[in-house]
Design a protein around this motif. Structure first.
Motif, PDB file in Angstrom:
ATOM      1  N   GLY A 146      10.878 -16.427 -13.414  1.00  0.00           N
ATOM      2  CA  GLY A 146       9.912 -16.443 -14.641  1.00  0.00           C
ATOM      3  C   GLY A 146       8.292 -15.731 -14.161  1.00  0.00           C
ATOM      4  N   SER A 147       7.911 -15.773 -13.304  1.00  0.00           N
ATOM      5  CA  SER A 147       7.012 -14.901 -13.473  1.00  0.00           C
ATOM      6  C   SER A 147       6.749 -13.082 -13.755  1.00  0.00           C
ATOM      7  CB  SER A 147       6.680 -14.920 -11.791  1.00  0.00           C
ATOM      8  OG  SER A 147       5.405 -16.213 -11.153  1.00  0.00           O
ATOM      9  N   VAL A 148       8.075 -12.525 -13.162  1.00  0.00           N
ATOM     10  CA  VAL A 148       8.337 -11.388 -13.167  1.00  0.00           C
ATOM     11  C   VAL A 148       8.864 -10.897 -15.117  1.00  0.00           C
ATOM     12  CG1 VAL A 148      10.311  -9.585 -13.284  1.00  0.00           C
ATOM     13  CG2 VAL A 148       9.665 -10.847 -11.052  1.00  0.00           C
ATOM     14  N   VAL A 149       9.091 -11.836 -15.360  1.00  0.00           N
ATOM     15  CA  VAL A 149       9.039 -12.097 -17.240  1.00  0.00           C
ATOM     16  C   VAL A 149       8.505 -11.446 -17.958  1.00  0.00           C
ATOM     17  CG1 VAL A 149      10.691 -12.559 -19.032  1.00  0.00           C
ATOM     18  CG2 VAL A 149      11.577 -12.781 -16.284  1.00  0.00           C
ATOM     19  N   LEU A 150       6.996 -12.610 -17.299  1.00  0.00           N
ATOM     20  CA  LEU A 150       6.001 -13.145 -17.963  1.00  0.00           C
ATOM     21  C   LEU A 150       4.953 -11.618 -17.998  1.00  0.00           C
ATOM     22  CD1 LEU A 150       4.309 -14.565 -19.829  1.00  0.00           C
ATOM     23  CD2 LEU A 150       3.386 -15.916 -17.712  1.00  0.00           C
ATOM     24  N   SER A 151       5.181 -11.461 -16.625  1.00  0.00           N
ATOM     25  CA  SER A 151       3.745 -10.422 -15.795  1.00  0.00           C
ATOM     26  C   SER A 151       4.376  -9.750 -16.460  1.00  0.00           C
ATOM     27  CB  SER A 151       3.535 -10.674 -14.496  1.00  0.00           C
ATOM     28  OG  SER A 151       4.876 -10.850 -13.773  1.00  0.00           O
ATOM     29  N   MET A 152       5.192  -9.258 -16.705  1.00  0.00           N
ATOM     30  CA  MET A 152       5.915  -7.794 -17.305  1.00  0.00           C
ATOM     31  C   MET A 152       6.381  -7.612 -18.395  1.00  0.00           C
ATOM     32  SD  MET A 152       7.021  -5.532 -14.344  1.00  0.00           S
ATOM     33  CE  MET A 152       7.893  -4.415 -15.223  1.00  0.00           C
ATOM     34  N   PHE A 153       6.099  -9.044 -19.051  1.00  0.00           N
ATOM     35  CA  PHE A 153       6.352  -8.536 -20.586  1.00  0.00           C
ATOM     36  C   PHE A 153       4.729  -8.634 -21.206  1.00  0.00           C
ATOM     37  CE2 PHE A 153       5.094 -10.949 -24.899  1.00  0.00           C
ATOM     38  CZ  PHE A 153       5.965 -10.199 -25.497  1.00  0.00           C
ATOM     39  N   VAL A 154       3.686  -8.599 -20.648  1.00  0.00           N
ATOM     40  CA  VAL A 154       2.283  -8.750 -20.555  1.00  0.00           C
ATOM     41  C   VAL A 154       2.224  -7.074 -20.028  1.00  0.00           C
ATOM     42  CG1 VAL A 154      -0.164  -9.565 -20.501  1.00  0.00           C
ATOM     43  CG2 VAL A 154       1.541 -10.846 -20.752  1.00  0.00           C
ATOM     44  N   SER A 155       2.016  -7.240 -19.098  1.00  0.00           N
ATOM     45  CA  SER A 155       1.804  -5.866 -18.234  1.00  0.00           C
ATOM     46  C   SER A 155       2.588  -4.495 -19.319  1.00  0.00           C
ATOM     47  CB  SER A 155       2.294  -5.383 -17.196  1.00  0.00           C
ATOM     48  OG  SER A 155       2.213  -6.596 -15.749  1.00  0.00           O
ATOM     49  N   ILE A 156       3.669  -4.322 -19.528  1.00  0.00           N
ATOM     50  CA  ILE A 156       3.924  -3.050 -20.637  1.00  0.00           C
ATOM     51  C   ILE A 156       3.124  -2.865 -21.773  1.00  0.00           C
ATOM     52  CG2 ILE A 156       6.115  -2.845 -21.477  1.00  0.00           C
ATOM     53  CD1 ILE A 156       7.940  -3.711 -20.130  1.00  0.00           C
ATOM     54  N   LEU A 202      -9.326  -4.521 -13.828  1.00  0.00           N
ATOM     55  CA  LEU A 202      -8.797  -4.566 -12.155  1.00  0.00           C
ATOM     56  C   LEU A 202      -9.364  -4.855 -11.649  1.00  0.00           C
ATOM     57  CD1 LEU A 202      -7.793  -1.979 -10.583  1.00  0.00           C
ATOM     58  CD2 LEU A 202      -9.528  -0.648 -10.546  1.00  0.00           C
ATOM     59  N   THR A 203     -10.944  -5.395 -11.904  1.00  0.00           N
ATOM     60  CA  THR A 203     -11.567  -6.387 -11.646  1.00  0.00           C
ATOM     61  C   THR A 203     -11.182  -7.538 -10.937  1.00  0.00           C
ATOM     62  OG1 THR A 203     -14.044  -4.949 -11.879  1.00  0.00           O
ATOM     63  CG2 THR A 203     -14.033  -6.896 -11.401  1.00  0.00           C
ATOM     64  N   ALA A 204     -10.576  -7.397 -12.180  1.00  0.00           N
ATOM     65  CA  ALA A 204     -10.037  -9.299 -11.966  1.00  0.00           C
ATOM     66  C   ALA A 204      -8.976  -9.466 -10.505  1.00  0.00           C
ATOM     67  CB  ALA A 204      -8.802  -9.423 -13.080  1.00  0.00           C
ATOM     68  N   LYS A 205      -8.126  -8.708  -9.942  1.00  0.00           N
ATOM     69  CA  LYS A 205      -7.131  -8.307  -9.156  1.00  0.00           C
ATOM     70  C   LYS A 205      -7.937  -7.901  -8.001  1.00  0.00           C
ATOM     71  CE  LYS A 205      -3.788  -6.940  -6.625  1.00  0.00           C
ATOM     72  NZ  LYS A 205      -2.602  -8.333  -6.625  1.00  0.00           N
ATOM     73  N   ILE A 219      -0.423  -9.722 -13.423  1.00  0.00           N
ATOM     74  CA  ILE A 219      -0.058  -8.576 -14.401  1.00  0.00           C
ATOM     75  C   ILE A 219      -1.777  -7.794 -13.925  1.00  0.00           C
ATOM     76  CG2 ILE A 219      -1.852  -8.841 -16.723  1.00  0.00           C
ATOM     77  CD1 ILE A 219       0.137 -11.576 -17.131  1.00  0.00           C
ATOM     78  N   PRO A 220      -3.133  -7.696 -13.546  1.00  0.00           N
ATOM     79  CA  PRO A 220      -3.931  -6.963 -13.189  1.00  0.00           C
ATOM     80  C   PRO A 220      -3.512  -5.731 -12.833  1.00  0.00           C
ATOM     81  CG  PRO A 220      -5.143  -8.830 -12.477  1.00  0.00           C
ATOM     82  CD  PRO A 220      -3.673  -9.067 -13.108  1.00  0.00           C
ATOM     83  N   PHE A 221      -2.380  -5.926 -11.814  1.00  0.00           N
ATOM     84  CA  PHE A 221      -2.486  -4.534 -10.419  1.00  0.00           C
ATOM     85  C   PHE A 221      -0.779  -4.027 -11.253  1.00  0.00           C
ATOM     86  CE2 PHE A 221       0.663  -3.132  -7.389  1.00  0.00           C
ATOM     87  CZ  PHE A 221       0.051  -1.876  -6.974  1.00  0.00           C
ATOM     88  N   THR A 222      -0.227  -4.868 -12.378  1.00  0.00           N
ATOM     89  CA  THR A 222       1.168  -4.218 -12.616  1.00  0.00           C
ATOM     90  C   THR A 222       1.002  -3.410 -14.129  1.00  0.00           C
ATOM     91  OG1 THR A 222       1.654  -6.525 -13.265  1.00  0.00           O
ATOM     92  CG2 THR A 222       2.786  -5.731 -11.571  1.00  0.00           C
ATOM     93  N   ALA A 277       9.834  -0.643  -9.093  1.00  0.00           N
ATOM     94  CA  ALA A 277       9.210  -0.660  -8.598  1.00  0.00           C
ATOM     95  C   ALA A 277       8.381  -1.720  -9.026  1.00  0.00           C
ATOM     96  CB  ALA A 277       8.292   0.333  -8.534  1.00  0.00           C
ATOM     97  N   THR A 278       7.345  -2.025 -10.311  1.00  0.00           N
ATOM     98  CA  THR A 278       6.578  -2.678 -10.923  1.00  0.00           C
ATOM     99  C   THR A 278       7.328  -4.399 -10.300  1.00  0.00           C
ATOM    100  OG1 THR A 278       5.933  -1.409 -12.310  1.00  0.00           O
ATOM    101  CG2 THR A 278       5.432  -3.832 -12.424  1.00  0.00           C
ATOM    102  N   SER A 279       8.384  -4.818 -10.820  1.00  0.00           N
ATOM    103  CA  SER A 279       9.085  -5.762 -11.037  1.00  0.00           C
ATOM    104  C   SER A 279       9.650  -6.332  -9.430  1.00  0.00           C
ATOM    105  CB  SER A 279      10.505  -5.401 -11.673  1.00  0.00           C
ATOM    106  OG  SER A 279      10.290  -5.004 -12.884  1.00  0.00           O
TER     107      SER A 279
END
Length: 276
Positions: free
Chosen positions: A79-89, A111-114, A150-153, A197-199
């Motif tokens: 779930g985290s991968v799907v949500l974060s990848m959707f936003v990060s892409i 970047l600061t949030a990371k 999300i910040p890093f990806t 790699a990001t996933s």
């Protein structure tokens, strides 16, 4: 310049030493799972138990809800991968392709949030989740993990999108694709190594979490993740470290399997963002 034989030997010895240091904890975890309690207390330590206690794995599988813990960890991680990848892409593609006023400041903010430690966000997230009734739910982990991922990806994918020529999507738009359609049909297939790699990074980060699971899921045993479940195996007076090690081996297996499938994409995806 060609390396001499002595230099090559020193290089191989250095690589072997580093590999040995990295592999030894995994080896020791496995040996601990196969040892008896008495062997773990003995000095000097036993580097291979005789006989190995393979039945420890069957015992913990029968006595502990390992499959439930692994299923909860898998749901939270996917779930985290799907949500974060959707936003990060979408965010990474926007930062890479569009030049808007304040875009650099927005990228710096992401970047600061990371850089914020995960423990700093526990209290505000707990307050928010309690107010909306998500405490004890897997959704609390999915959302919390996404705030870390999300910040890093986003920056990782931005670097990868920067290496893809804009002419590819321009040609797609000439053929009738919208900007979003060009991204989905042209850019994302080309970006498969970077996405893999990001996933993988996102999955491992979610899978390894303990602090958020301990905070949000303590009172909901049916939703315990594997890492949270392992901590409950420590007794007040006696702790069976061999059983804890056996469960830890079960928890490590999914990550190893995923890495074996995505390994060919991992190195290319991590290094492509550095190419210009």
């Amino acid at each position: 310049m060609k390396r001499t034989r002595a230099q090559s030997i020193r290089l191989y010895l250095g690589v072997a030493a580093v590999c040995g240091i990295l592999i030894f904890p995994i080896y020791w975890l496995f040996i601990t799972a196969l040892s008896t309690t008495l062997e773990l207390k003995s000095l000097p330590p036993t580097f291979w138990p005789d006989p190995p206690q393979w039945q420890t794995f069957a015992k913990v599988a029968e006595e502990r809800p390992i499959l439930l813990w692994l299923a909860n960890s898998t749901i939270a991680a996917l779930g985290s991968v799907v949500l974060s990848m959707f936003v990060s892409i979408l965010a990474g593609y926007s930062l890479s392709r569009f030049r808007v006023r304040g875009g650099n400041s927005l990228g710096l903010f992401i970047l600061t949030a990371k850089m914020l430690p995960a423990t700093l966000l526990v209290i505000p997230l707990f307050s928010i989740f309690r107010s909306v009734g998500l405490i004890g739910s897997i959704w609390s982990l999915i959302i919390a993990h996404s705030t870390l991922i999300i910040p890093f990806t986003t920056w990782m994918l931005k670097g990868y999108f920067d290496t893809i020529p804009k002419e590819l999507e321009q040609a797609a738009m000439v053929d009738g694709c919208s900007p979003l359609g060009a991204m989905v049909r042209v850019i994302l297939p080309v970006s498969a190594p970077g996405l893999a790699a990001t996933s993988l990074y996102a999955f491992v980060l979610s899978w390894a979490d303990y602090a958020y699971a301990r905070t949000f899921l303590t009172n909901s045993q049916n939703n315990w993740t594997a890492n949270l479940g392992i901590t409950t195996m420590r007794g007040e007076y006696v702790t069976d470290w061999n059983e804890i090690a056996a469960v830890s081996v079960f928890v490590a297996i999914p990550i190893v399997i995923i890495y074996l499938f995505l390994e060919r994409y991992l190195v290319g995806g991590l290094t492509a963002g550095a190419e210009k």
